[in-house]
Design a protein around this motif. Structure first.
Motif, PDB file in Angstrom:
ATOM      1  N   ILE A 105       0.859  -1.188   0.000  1.00 40.57           N
ATOM      2  CA  ILE A 105       0.000   0.000   0.000  1.00 40.57           C
ATOM      3  C   ILE A 105       0.894   1.237   0.000  1.00 40.57           C
ATOM      4  CG2 ILE A 105      -1.495   1.403   1.465  1.00 40.57           C
ATOM      5  CD1 ILE A 105      -3.136  -0.608   0.137  1.00 40.57           C
ATOM      6  N   HIS A 150      -0.540   5.343  -5.240  1.00 44.06           N
ATOM      7  CA  HIS A 150      -1.291   5.869  -4.107  1.00 44.06           C
ATOM      8  C   HIS A 150      -2.151   4.766  -3.494  1.00 44.06           C
ATOM      9  CE1 HIS A 150      -0.023   9.949  -4.840  1.00 44.06           C
ATOM     10  NE2 HIS A 150      -0.399   9.858  -6.111  1.00 44.06           N
ATOM     11  N   ALA A 151      -2.346   4.852  -2.187  1.00 42.22           N
ATOM     12  CA  ALA A 151      -3.031   3.784  -1.457  1.00 42.22           C
ATOM     13  C   ALA A 151      -4.410   3.475  -2.036  1.00 42.22           C
ATOM     14  CB  ALA A 151      -3.145   4.158   0.018  1.00 42.22           C
ATOM     15  N   ALA A 152      -5.179   4.498  -2.347  1.00 49.24           N
ATOM     16  CA  ALA A 152      -6.536   4.274  -2.855  1.00 49.24           C
ATOM     17  C   ALA A 152      -6.515   3.517  -4.181  1.00 49.24           C
ATOM     18  CB  ALA A 152      -7.259   5.605  -3.012  1.00 49.24           C
ATOM     19  N   LYS A 153      -5.536   3.813  -5.030  1.00 54.17           N
ATOM     20  CA  LYS A 153      -5.449   3.136  -6.325  1.00 54.17           C
ATOM     21  C   LYS A 153      -5.043   1.677  -6.155  1.00 54.17           C
ATOM     22  CE  LYS A 153      -4.409   7.213  -9.158  1.00 54.17           C
ATOM     23  NZ  LYS A 153      -3.427   7.841 -10.085  1.00 54.17           N
ATOM     24  N   ARG A 194      -5.527  -0.215  -3.487  1.00 55.16           N
ATOM     25  CA  ARG A 194      -6.670  -0.916  -2.882  1.00 55.16           C
ATOM     26  C   ARG A 194      -7.728  -1.228  -3.940  1.00 55.16           C
ATOM     27  NH1 ARG A 194     -11.391   1.269  -0.374  1.00 55.16           N
ATOM     28  NH2 ARG A 194     -12.363  -0.217   1.069  1.00 55.16           N
ATOM     29  N   ALA A 195      -8.025  -0.258  -4.792  1.00 55.77           N
ATOM     30  CA  ALA A 195      -9.020  -0.475  -5.845  1.00 55.77           C
ATOM     31  C   ALA A 195      -8.560  -1.553  -6.824  1.00 55.77           C
ATOM     32  CB  ALA A 195      -9.288   0.834  -6.581  1.00 55.77           C
ATOM     33  N   HIS A 197      -9.295  -4.932  -5.322  1.00 56.59           N
ATOM     34  CA  HIS A 197     -10.719  -5.248  -5.257  1.00 56.59           C
ATOM     35  C   HIS A 197     -11.351  -5.417  -6.637  1.00 56.59           C
ATOM     36  CE1 HIS A 197     -10.816  -5.031  -1.014  1.00 56.59           C
ATOM     37  NE2 HIS A 197     -10.675  -3.732  -0.914  1.00 56.59           N
ATOM     38  N   ASP A 250     -11.365  -6.629   4.123  1.00 57.07           N
ATOM     39  CA  ASP A 250     -11.758  -5.365   3.502  1.00 57.07           C
ATOM     40  C   ASP A 250     -12.711  -5.600   2.333  1.00 57.07           C
ATOM     41  OD1 ASP A 250     -11.596  -2.511   3.232  1.00 57.07           O
ATOM     42  OD2 ASP A 250     -10.250  -2.789   1.527  1.00 57.07           O
ATOM     43  N   SER A 305     -16.545  -4.031   2.122  1.00 51.86           N
ATOM     44  CA  SER A 305     -16.600  -2.785   1.356  1.00 51.86           C
ATOM     45  C   SER A 305     -17.148  -2.940  -0.059  1.00 51.86           C
ATOM     46  CB  SER A 305     -15.196  -2.169   1.263  1.00 51.86           C
ATOM     47  OG  SER A 305     -14.337  -2.986   0.477  1.00 51.86           O
ATOM     48  N   GLN A 306     -17.245  -4.173  -0.551  1.00 55.91           N
ATOM     49  CA  GLN A 306     -17.626  -4.359  -1.943  1.00 55.91           C
ATOM     50  C   GLN A 306     -19.121  -4.650  -2.097  1.00 55.91           C
ATOM     51  OE1 GLN A 306     -15.145  -3.776  -4.486  1.00 55.91           O
ATOM     52  NE2 GLN A 306     -14.430  -2.891  -2.553  1.00 55.91           N
TER      53      GLN A 306
END
Length: 204
Positions: free
Chosen positions: A31, A36-39, A41-42, A45, A80, A84-85
């Motif tokens: 991460i 970037h962390a959000a990218k 993580r996405a 998922h 997660d 979250s999904q």
């Protein structure tokens, strides 16, 4: 958590030798290192977890009694995804877990354990414990990738959580400690775990 196949070899005049190979498909989570962390993580998922499920389903369809692909990752990614999904994605992952195609180890992700308090480390272990309770599992092994060294303070915490085995596979660019490939790591309180230390992400 692994696929095994027994192999027999017969040398001339010798008794058969049976060996078991454990082939573990495992992914670790970076991460903020590759993007970037959000990218990141996405990406897990939306791409990596669905691809792992699809691959597992392919081999499950070929041989449901002995599927040749079982994907292992840190517990937080699974936790997660389930929390979250979309309901459709969650159900697909649940089905893969129930079939034994997707699983987790005891640690949440790669960490620098010397920077963590006991409370923070226990919080990380709680993800696997929650998943174990939800799916009727008992996780006793953990994996840490990249980081070459860890504090002795994690041994009592892992043992307390019922973890007996820790595999460390480090980045090849890292200097490594002078330790055996496999050893018992014992804390001053007498608690201990078995460690397999490899000077790369994983090897035979």
């Amino acid at each position: 958590m692994f696929w095994s196949e027994k192999l027999s070899r017969r040398a001339e005049g010798a008794r058969p030798v049976t060996r078991t190979i454990h082939l573990v498909y495992k992914t670790h989570l970076d991460i903020g290192f590759t993007d970037h962390a959000a990218k990141v993580r996405a990406q897990y998922h939306e791409r990596f977890i669905p691809q792992a499920i699809e691959t597992g389903e392919h081999f499950f369809a070929e041989d449901s009694a002995n599927p040749k692909f079982i994907w292992t990752t840190g517990a937080w990614l699974i936790w997660d995804h389930l929390n979250s999904q979309s309901p459709e994605r969650v159900r697909r992952l649940e089905r893969a877990i129930e079939r034994g195609l997707i699983t987790w180890h005891a640690l949440p992700y790669t960490t620098h354990s010397e920077l963590m308090s006991p409370a923070v480390f226990r919080a990380g272990l709680s993800h696997a414990q929650e998943l174990d309770k939800r799916f009727g599992r008992r996780t006793t092994a953990a994996k840490m990738t990249d980081v070459p060294g860890h504090t002795l303070g994690i041994v009592p915490l892992l043992a307390e959580a019922g973890v007996h085995f820790l595999h460390l596979g480090v980045n090849a660019a890292s200097p490594v400690p002078d330790v055996p490939d496999a050893f018992r790591w014992r804390a001053p309180d007498g608690s201990e775990i078995v460690v397999q230390y490899q000077k790369s992400y994983g090897e035979t």
